[in-house]
Design a protein around this motif. Structure first.
Motif, PDB file in Angstrom:
ATOM      1  N   THR A 111       0.847  -1.195   0.000  1.00  0.00           N
ATOM      2  CA  THR A 111       0.000   0.000   0.000  1.00  0.00           C
ATOM      3  C   THR A 111       0.881   1.243   0.000  1.00  0.00           C
ATOM      4  OG1 THR A 111      -1.656  -1.228   1.257  1.00  0.00           O
ATOM      5  CG2 THR A 111      -1.932   1.150   1.140  1.00  0.00           C
ATOM      6  N   HIS A 112       1.904   1.230   0.830  1.00  0.00           N
ATOM      7  CA  HIS A 112       2.867   2.334   0.812  1.00  0.00           C
ATOM      8  C   HIS A 112       3.577   2.428  -0.535  1.00  0.00           C
ATOM      9  CE1 HIS A 112       7.117   3.654   1.270  1.00  0.00           C
ATOM     10  NE2 HIS A 112       6.487   4.728   1.649  1.00  0.00           N
ATOM     11  N   GLU A 148       1.288   3.972  -3.289  1.00  0.00           N
ATOM     12  CA  GLU A 148       1.162   5.431  -3.242  1.00  0.00           C
ATOM     13  C   GLU A 148       2.449   6.087  -3.743  1.00  0.00           C
ATOM     14  OE1 GLU A 148       1.068   7.661   0.399  1.00  0.00           O
ATOM     15  OE2 GLU A 148      -0.082   9.263  -0.543  1.00  0.00           O
ATOM     16  N   ARG A 154       2.656   8.490  -7.116  1.00  0.00           N
ATOM     17  CA  ARG A 154       3.114   9.885  -7.049  1.00  0.00           C
ATOM     18  C   ARG A 154       4.315  10.116  -7.966  1.00  0.00           C
ATOM     19  NH1 ARG A 154       0.524  12.888  -3.561  1.00  0.00           N
ATOM     20  NH2 ARG A 154      -0.362  11.945  -1.693  1.00  0.00           N
ATOM     21  N   GLU A 192      -8.631   0.225  -2.109  1.00  0.00           N
ATOM     22  CA  GLU A 192      -7.566   1.101  -1.628  1.00  0.00           C
ATOM     23  C   GLU A 192      -6.711   1.624  -2.791  1.00  0.00           C
ATOM     24  OE1 GLU A 192      -8.956  -0.990   0.191  1.00  0.00           O
ATOM     25  OE2 GLU A 192      -8.928  -0.249   2.242  1.00  0.00           O
ATOM     26  N   SER A 211      -6.312   5.456  -3.262  1.00  0.00           N
ATOM     27  CA  SER A 211      -4.967   6.017  -3.276  1.00  0.00           C
ATOM     28  C   SER A 211      -4.767   6.904  -4.507  1.00  0.00           C
ATOM     29  CB  SER A 211      -3.948   4.867  -3.270  1.00  0.00           C
ATOM     30  OG  SER A 211      -2.645   5.340  -3.361  1.00  0.00           O
ATOM     31  N   ARG A 245       4.969  -4.679   8.102  1.00  0.00           N
ATOM     32  CA  ARG A 245       4.969  -3.457   7.269  1.00  0.00           C
ATOM     33  C   ARG A 245       6.275  -3.328   6.478  1.00  0.00           C
ATOM     34  NH1 ARG A 245       1.370  -2.133   4.963  1.00  0.00           N
ATOM     35  NH2 ARG A 245       0.996  -4.289   5.256  1.00  0.00           N
ATOM     36  N   HIS A 259      12.094   9.882  -2.184  1.00  0.00           N
ATOM     37  CA  HIS A 259      10.811  10.037  -1.495  1.00  0.00           C
ATOM     38  C   HIS A 259      10.861   9.392  -0.107  1.00  0.00           C
ATOM     39  CE1 HIS A 259       6.108  10.058  -1.876  1.00  0.00           C
ATOM     40  NE2 HIS A 259       6.529  10.576  -0.759  1.00  0.00           N
ATOM     41  N   GLY A 315       9.756  10.771   3.812  1.00  0.00           N
ATOM     42  CA  GLY A 315       8.419  10.255   4.106  1.00  0.00           C
ATOM     43  C   GLY A 315       8.540   9.097   5.076  1.00  0.00           C
ATOM     44  N   LEU A 316       8.415   7.902   4.558  1.00  0.00           N
ATOM     45  CA  LEU A 316       8.569   6.709   5.388  1.00  0.00           C
ATOM     46  C   LEU A 316       9.906   6.690   6.127  1.00  0.00           C
ATOM     47  CD1 LEU A 316       7.344   3.719   5.834  1.00  0.00           C
ATOM     48  CD2 LEU A 316       9.042   3.041   4.134  1.00  0.00           C
ATOM     49  N   PHE A 325      12.276   4.660   6.411  1.00  0.00           N
ATOM     50  CA  PHE A 325      12.661   3.257   6.217  1.00  0.00           C
ATOM     51  C   PHE A 325      11.672   2.423   7.010  1.00  0.00           C
ATOM     52  CE2 PHE A 325      15.030   5.285   9.607  1.00  0.00           C
ATOM     53  CZ  PHE A 325      14.837   4.446  10.674  1.00  0.00           C
ATOM     54  N   PRO A 326      11.514   1.132   6.686  1.00  0.00           N
ATOM     55  CA  PRO A 326      10.593   0.310   7.481  1.00  0.00           C
ATOM     56  C   PRO A 326      11.140   0.157   8.904  1.00  0.00           C
ATOM     57  CG  PRO A 326      11.204  -0.797   5.413  1.00  0.00           C
ATOM     58  CD  PRO A 326      12.142   0.362   5.589  1.00  0.00           C
TER      59      PRO A 326
END
Lengths: 516, 516
Positions: free
Chosen positions: A171-172, A175, A179, A197, A201, A344, A361, A365-366, A368-369
């Motif tokens: 899902t991450h 997106e 983008r 989703e 998204s 995740r 990105h 943003g994230l 890293f996991p």
């Protein structure tokens, strides 16, 4: 520089695996075609910060003392040890050819300790201090190396400059790549029915979605060709699509798996019309042996199991990535369906030019996991299992899900009225897609297909069964439905509940349609 | 419905904590002002999927059998047990008033097991099957409840409909709230020097950034008022800013902490001009006692410690959230600086209307933080520690970082030429911000401030010390620097390396400036 040496969190993107290396030199493979013109205006504005670039000084000269990085002190992390007890799958040699549900040996425990205590035997080599610290935007290098080797073994990418980067699951990842590739107003292709989703998204990015009708083998390539061949820029008010999103294996919600020949035709169209393909493929390893309807074997609770890992891997339909010689497939892999969603963690495989944009990105943003997730996955995949035993696990897993698929299909054979309900037994994934006859409904012509779906949905609730109407999955919600569909899942529901739920749904259908 | 009952992953947003509940009824607090007009065009397009909404049927009637959710089976997650050994901070009663570095008792081990084995005493109540499964977009309800109570205890929000939602840490939270509030072309206010990742995160969204000059107490409120009071829409080619991003405590890179009075004036301006404030505050609990320059006490290695938790909490500067009666502050909290960055967990506190938009975004992006991270944090914070002991931990932690701050400040006193270098001892955080005289540089007038920074940076590399030039942190990179600055960090570097690095940097400055 290692990712955790107390220096900055970043280093230049490492080179992709050189698949030409090795003792016997295989023929050289070409680099990807330059497809950077697909990158969106937003993504083009991403820059690497000068702080991160400055870390290259530390790479070149580790004797430099750094007052540069804003890292907290690992001595002050209050998590001192982590252990994970992990399952060990049945060895390849122990397989009997039929699944007996005895796929696990005694589990093993991995201990994650902070460095100074990691010298003892039997402790994970994955330093907990590092797992708890800031990590690079690529994700853990050690885990990523494993995933790249796995990707190489399974998919054999056909161009030289492919690379992988870790994500927070599909899902991450979805997106992020949307983008990277979509400007507002762009036309985007996907299956006519899609994971909601995915549509949710996409909506905020304001693309225009075109759903390609599906049949029992998934996206119809004749219709795809028709749209691309006959694109009328003026009538459409926009350029021909340059992006396609697809779930080629065990599609959600239709359960369909595209066969090899159709995959090749889709890829050829992508090359002809310069499409980038997002291959969202969480169910790839849940490809199942054929279901024998009403047979006594093998669908009466027994499931065939490949004798060897090589036989299993050879039986898998080729991924879109494996067909890609130009670097136009971005493959999204996830641990959610094959290890656990709570990790995740997942990864993207594709051309270096795209992977670099994802890295930029991730950094803002994230990041890293979860480092704790990555440590546990490292302990599981790299230390406890290794590449071959991971495939053993996947062989066992798909056998377990095959047993569950066969339970729901058997219940459907038994409880759904055969003249009204029809379906294709899914060859992969976690979903069955049930079509109900419109013409046989007593009020067809008076009620729309969507209205009949809602009538059945609500009658289901009254009968205490929740099953999802097909129109809720439409990629183009404003388009009229061409049939009545329902999606049912069988993955996590105990067999007795699956049978009871299908029996109740069967009663709802019979009473709504006025049949015995 | 619990988040993990095998049903869908979503339920309607729960109501915010009702701060009027309790035995003695405090005066009722009003709801937030409706500030939904700040929400960006992109964020307005987010919708809750009908699949997620359908889960409300299961909430109302748990006897419904669900074939609806695409969840994998927890029985097939190969992680069987997780344990985490966690540190136990010194009890409040054991504090002597001076930090002696003896803040930890014997640690405890939390075991996370799958449900059926969780009935034994001493096992975590946090079910590993749930930690490994899909979770709601809010994050774990049990952990979120703890964070809301913590937020209530520390910040006492002054309006009724505040809420919290979990994030993947403040970098993730920052990108999320920027996307929720910024349309391309919007003017956005922030400190003149900012965390480069903040500027890198903003750039792809195409706002126009205005950096407010800072002094030793952070953002100058007189300049902020001047910009807002005298906004010329025509000359600026755009509307007055409606958004401000700030790091009010231990700012990165300047180390500045805004005092209470200035915070109140900034908040009053926000109300007057209808600004939303993003309060990015990872260093809030790293507020430190004053540094006594050249004294023998308390900065000679000893650090005062508050006798009670109440004394510690009362000593903290009020957060922007705590001053907010209208719901215009979005507070970003992170575990990265107070527990560990590798958890990739944090939370946003703000008005329900904004928290709901974040939830819609989480559902199609991050989804939720790592379940393994959340389980370990639950074991640490909720089960091993509880609210009071978490504050004990924070008291210890800020004492440890105070010791480290004092090491670098002492080295700076010792090794940096006092007529050339100047700084304000930071009252919070992990950074010191060093100004060097432009006028005293032998080639001032010939070289720009940026050129002198680069000269010193490169001379530093040659002398094996890496320290970051101030101009790399400019919020408006095209604006000329008004002074020469360097940022140094002291958090993770061993004391002897800090001293050596500052000594080397001192030599670089002396030789560049031609002083002894």
């Amino acid at each position: 520089m290692t990712p955790h040496d107390g220096s900055l969190q970043e280093s230049p993107l490492p080179p992709a695996i050189d698949s030409t290396a090795g003792a016997v030199k295989p023929p050289p493979v070409p680099a990807a075609v330059d497809l950077s013109h697909h990158i969106s205006a937003e993504s083009r504005l991403r820059q690497q910060s000068r702080l991160k670039m400055a870390s290259s000084y530390l790479t070149r000269d580790p004797s430099i003392l750094s007052l540069a990085a804003g890292l907290p002190s690992p001595a002050l992390f209050p998590i001192e040890e982590v252990t994970a007890r992990v399952a060990m799958p049945q060895a390849e040699a122990a397989r009997s050819g039929v699944w007996k549900g005895d796929g696990l040996q005694e589990g093993v425990t991995m201990e994650f300790l902070k460095t100074k205590r990691c010298t003892e035997l039997g402790k994970s080599e994955y330093d907990l201090s590092r797992a708890l610290q800031y990590e690079q935007g690529t994700g853990s290098r050690k885990l990523l190396d494993f995933l790249k080797e796995h990707t190489e073994r399974i998919h054999h990418p056909q161009y030289s400059d492919w690379d992988c980067i870790m994500t927070g699951g599909n899902t991450h990842a979805m997106e992020t790549v949307f983008r990277m590739l979509i400007n507002p107003g762009d036309y985007v292709l996907l299956e006519e029915f899609a994971f909601p989703e995915t549509v949710d998204s996409l909506r905020p990015l304001r693309p225009r979605l075109i759903g390609i009708d599906v049949d029992e083998e998934g996206m119809r390539v004749d219709l795809l060709a028709d749209i691309l061949d006959n694109w009328d820029e003026e009538a459409r008010g926009g350029k021909r699509p340059h992006l396609m999103y697809m779930v080629p294996t065990g599609q959600n919600p239709t359960g369909a798996t595209i066969g090899t020949e159709r995959r090749k035709k889709i890829y050829a169209l992508a090359c002809k019309y310069d499409l980038v393909i997002i291959e969202d493929d969480p169910y790839y390893f849940l490809q199942m042996p054929a279901y024998v309807r009403h047979g006594t074997s093998p669908s009466d609770g027994t499931v065939p199991v490949p004798k060897t890992n090589a036989e299993f891997v050879a039986s898998l339909v080729p991924s879109m990535l494996s067909l890609d010689s130009e670097g136009r497939v971005l493959r999204l892999d996830s641990f959610s369906k094959v290890i656990a969603p709570g990790t995740r963690c997942g990864w993207i495989t594709g051309a270096a030019v795209f992977v670099e944009r994802v890295l930029r990105h991730n950094e803002v943003g994230l990041q890293f996991p979860s480092g704790i997730s990555m440590a546990v996955l490292h302990g599981l995949l790299v230390e406890a299992w290794g590449q071959d035993m991971y495939v053993n696990w996947l062989v066992n897993l798909r056998a377990e899900y095959t047993v569950r698929r066969d339970v729901i299909l058997k219940a459907m054979d038994e409880y759904l009225p055969s003249g009204i309900a029809s379906w294709t037994p899914p060859a992969a994934g976690m979903f069955v897609w049930i079509e109900l006859s419109y013409e046989k409904h007593p009020r067809h012509g008076h009620l729309s297909k969507e209205e009949i779906e809602m009538e059945l949905f609500e009658a289901g609730i009254a009968k205490k069964v929740l099953i999802m109407p097909g129109s809720w999955f439409k990629a183009e919600p404003e388009k009229l439905s061409r049939a009545i569909f329902f999606r049912a899942t069988f993955a996590a529901v105990p067999p007795e509940q699956v049978r009871a739920a299908i029996r109740q749904f069967g009663e709802v259908v019979r009473s709504t349609y006025g049949v015995e």
